[in-house]
Design a protein around this motif. Sequence first.
Motif, mmCIF file in Angstrom:
data_model
loop_
_atom_site.group_PDB
_atom_site.id
_atom_site.type_symbol
_atom_site.label_atom_id
_atom_site.label_comp_id
_atom_site.label_asym_id
_atom_site.label_seq_id
_atom_site.Cartn_x
_atom_site.Cartn_y
_atom_site.Cartn_z
ATOM 1 N N CYS A 77 -23.180 6.931 55.744
ATOM 2 C CA CYS A 77 -22.843 6.906 54.324
ATOM 3 C C CYS A 77 -22.454 8.322 53.914
ATOM 4 C CB CYS A 77 -23.973 6.362 53.451
ATOM 5 S SG CYS A 77 -25.523 7.246 53.596
ATOM 6 N N ALA A 78 -21.771 8.435 52.803
ATOM 7 C CA ALA A 78 -21.299 9.739 52.334
ATOM 8 C C ALA A 78 -21.282 9.739 50.813
ATOM 9 C CB ALA A 78 -19.909 10.037 52.885
ATOM 10 N N PHE A 79 -21.301 10.950 50.256
ATOM 11 C CA PHE A 79 -21.323 11.066 48.790
ATOM 12 C C PHE A 79 -20.588 12.312 48.359
ATOM 13 C CE2 PHE A 79 -23.402 12.263 44.723
ATOM 14 C CZ PHE A 79 -23.113 11.105 44.010
ATOM 15 N N GLY A 80 -19.713 12.146 47.378
ATOM 16 C CA GLY A 80 -19.006 13.265 46.772
ATOM 17 C C GLY A 80 -19.448 13.430 45.331
ATOM 18 N N PHE A 81 -19.530 14.694 44.897
ATOM 19 C CA PHE A 81 -19.967 14.977 43.520
ATOM 20 C C PHE A 81 -19.182 16.156 42.970
ATOM 21 C CE2 PHE A 81 -22.649 17.176 40.405
ATOM 22 C CZ PHE A 81 -22.854 16.140 39.499
ATOM 23 N N ALA A 82 -18.867 16.106 41.679
ATOM 24 C CA ALA A 82 -18.121 17.187 41.037
ATOM 25 C C ALA A 82 -18.524 17.306 39.574
ATOM 26 C CB ALA A 82 -16.620 16.939 41.143
ATOM 27 N N LEU A 83 -18.583 18.543 39.116
ATOM 28 C CA LEU A 83 -18.772 18.841 37.701
ATOM 29 C C LEU A 83 -17.418 19.174 37.089
ATOM 30 C CD1 LEU A 83 -21.914 21.166 37.913
ATOM 31 C CD2 LEU A 83 -21.874 18.819 37.028
ATOM 32 N N HIS A 84 -17.139 18.595 35.914
ATOM 33 C CA HIS A 84 -15.877 18.844 35.215
ATOM 34 C C HIS A 84 -16.187 19.367 33.809
ATOM 35 C CE1 HIS A 84 -13.938 16.784 38.514
ATOM 36 N NE2 HIS A 84 -14.628 15.690 38.279
ATOM 37 N N PRO A 85 -16.550 20.654 33.707
ATOM 38 C CA PRO A 85 -16.982 21.181 32.403
ATOM 39 C C PRO A 85 -15.911 21.173 31.326
ATOM 40 C CG PRO A 85 -16.827 22.934 34.065
ATOM 41 C CD PRO A 85 -16.692 21.646 34.784
ATOM 42 N N LYS A 86 -14.630 21.229 31.698
ATOM 43 C CA LYS A 86 -13.579 21.279 30.681
ATOM 44 C C LYS A 86 -13.571 20.035 29.802
ATOM 45 C CE LYS A 86 -10.276 24.504 32.734
ATOM 46 N NZ LYS A 86 -8.907 24.684 33.277
ATOM 47 N N ASN A 87 -13.841 18.873 30.394
ATOM 48 C CA ASN A 87 -13.875 17.650 29.580
ATOM 49 C C ASN A 87 -15.270 17.045 29.498
ATOM 50 O OD1 ASN A 87 -14.185 16.482 32.099
ATOM 51 N ND2 ASN A 87 -12.166 15.519 32.135
ATOM 52 N N GLY A 88 -16.278 17.778 29.988
ATOM 53 C CA GLY A 88 -17.664 17.330 29.846
ATOM 54 C C GLY A 88 -17.990 16.083 30.638
#
Length: 295
Positions: free
Chosen positions: A189-200
């Motif tokens: 299994c695999a997991f991707g994660f990202a924070l996008h502060p510009k649009n919250g």
Amino acid sequence: MEFLRPATWDEALAAKAEYPTALPISGGTDVMVEMNFDVHRPSAILDLNRITELTEWSNNGAVVRLGASVPYTRIINELSEPLPGLALASHTVGSPQIRNRGGVGGNLGGASPAGDAHPALLAAGRDVFVEAASVRGTRMIPIDEFYVGVKRNSLEQDELIRAVHIPVADGPQQFSKIGTRNAMVIAVCAFGFALHPKNGTVGTGIGSAAPTPRRAVEAEEYLQGVLAERGLWESGDLLGAEVIQKFGELVKAAASPIDDVRGTADYRRHSLAVMARRTLTWCWNDYSKQIRSAA
């Protein structure tokens, strides 16, 4: 078996229109394995290796247009800053030889739930688009609409993947993968994660734990709500163990895995919760440091 070797993109589209069942090949890292084991015997092969534009990328500062055949090695070496999540996922693909040949277009074309690029593409945001073309024209397919079933995508029979349009990262991104060994392995299994502060917003991507790659939508909505309500985007303060734990449980609940030779469904669910907690913690720690250094 017909072997088609167009020299230009227009020739490739014409060949695909004339032979709609032709199997496109560029890196061939999946196709050749299936053919060698007689798993797949297409009526025609459409060799795209002469079309150099598929190995090119551009960055306008907001979006990276990634050619379908840009090798994973070049993604690692040239795009780790604008596309950090995809670059991390590219590190986990096969061996150096496979990374030198394979590209994201092949991952998308095969649409395997275990494809390493998919979680990173989903986590990169809802503004990721697959550029598909045919003699009838070009269309942009949102990444959320691209995966339609086990190893099935939304391409029409006469269409080819030309590029993927991916927003430049505006916050930390991570990718995590579990396999039965440390290298050259298909993901349990695999997991991707990202924070996008510009649009919250935040992005997630689950791999090899459902019939198709998918987001953990409830987990995204929960975390976005917490970050907005507590003003954490502005402060960069600690999330707290309760938030991190709940996020992991919501990611776990979003999966619908099966038991197979690589792992059990229970193991996949447990692993996803762990990976979700870890990737969130890594990203948030990086983001907090950015906030403090900018203060």
